[in-house]
Design an enzyme around this catalytic site. Structure first.
Site: not given
Lengths: 258, 258
Positions: A39, A60, A172
């Protein structure tokens, strides 16, 4: 649930960054990996723990589609079916905001054995960096881990979350920190302690502390961006004046004058 | 912030039980401990990692006052002031529901250096045992870690928490599982997936799955008690029919007939 071979997939939680925050189990699993799917948010140095493995980067970040989810899932299945041990490395704990649910379902539907190795999620590392507990029995009954990045681009109900009185650990949220702090301030006092910790639990960790009213400006002035954890709540102030950055003094001053 | 000696306290997160779920950092810190203060909820075998340390058991399970908090805090200060490295071992992650906030404040007020080592909190281990993610982007925006055991013997506002639509990870709720499930069912459908995992992430792990309407009876029938994590929410069902106990079939049947 293997079908005639020994292949399997292990979802390994890479923790917040510092390799010392990996679990012993994660290290053992990595040592036996044939293939590592890495990741973007995991520390790339983790591959040194799997020296014999083929490493595939499947980053990603922030909703970009550099590696489509379906492709990642097919890749894991393909290698596992060849009898290989596939280690899927995810930042933080794999079971929080990592689309592990989708990967687990896809692998099981394909008859591939899956195992899970837990790790340290970034919000815990952020609290450790600040030297505070996520909860404090004088202040709250718990903590809410929430993502500001929703699939349909809507927003969580910030006011309902704020009204619970719990510590908020927002993942986030940096791209909209100003608006989310303003919304939270519709329910919580603007003097509510808040902090931002970027790259929590890694060598690059940076942090600022302040209040709901000031933290967006502090974070911007300090140049903090993603990936970062935003912490909001009274528990956060408990020890915030200790061993930290100049901004922290502000909290202490406010506490003393309260 | 030491005052003339090398003593310090490290709060070490022991994780959910399995020593393999300790971080590398925790293992290193334990190896350098002079004194270990051991929590009731930590795996007692952890002391094998600190063979040269004096071990003091300071258990305090379920609100009983077997070792008063103030005594634990004084003990840590005393040893640190003698120049010793005191390792305070707490189950799960030390920064969640462990009164770490109070201990950090007391130590800092006393001028003692404190460090924190993160770990895996039990709810993550519970999810791993069930083979599910705590969040799923189709179902929720996050997860709420809440304790049912409040200082003033009041209850969290279960209905407000349920109304957020997030996964609930309830710590210390087994003594009132029936009433809290009934209260949650005032807001959530009784068919909402739920599970109980006792001794999550340890060799003694036991688990049952069901729904908000059935989980209390399942847990009682299986003889599950504290310490356990109660998980509630649609994310929990995602993979719940895989590799689990007979009760799990129930969820799958409900999903298929939904």
């Amino acid at each position: 649930m293997t079908t005639g071979n020994e292949g399997k997939v292990t979802l390994v939680s890479a923790g917040p960054g510092d390799l010392d925050l990996l679990t012993l189990k994660a290290v053992k699993v990595l040592a036996s990996a044939d293939v590592v799917l890495l990741d973007d948010l995991a520390n790339p140095e983790i591959v040194t723990l799997a020296p014999q493995a083929r490493v595939i980067r499947v980053g990603k970040r922030g909703g970009c589609r550099s590696t489509p989810q379906a492709f990642i899932e097919r890749l894991m299945q393909r290698y596992a079916r060849r009898g290989l041990h596939v280690v899927r490395v995810k930042g933080g704990d794999a079971l929080l905001f990592g689309r592990a649910g989708e990967e687990l379902a896809a692998l099981r539907n394909a008859g591939v054995t899956v195992e899970i190795v837990n790790g340290v999620s970034s919000a815990f590392a952020a609290a450790a960096g600040l030297g505070v507990s996520l909860t404090h029995r004088d202040h709250c009954q718990g903590v809410i881990f929430v993502t500001a990045h929703l699939r349909d681009h809507s927003e969580p109900d910030w006011q309902a979350l704020a009204a619970t009185g719990m510590t908020l650990a927002i993942y986030m949220g940096m791209s909209r920190i100003e608006s989310l702090c303003a919304t939270l301030a519709g329910t919580l006092p603007t003097t509510t302690p808040a902090a931002v910790v970027q790259w929590a639990g890694s060598a690059n960790e940076r942090r600022v502390a302040g209040t709901l009213g000031t933290i967006a400006a502090h974070a911007s002035a300090a140049g903090l961006g993603s990936p970062a954890i935003i912490l909001v709540g009274n528990a956060i102030a408990e020890s915030a004046s200790f061993g930290m950055h100049p901004h922290d003094k502000e909290i202490e001053a406010q506490r003393l004058s309260a």
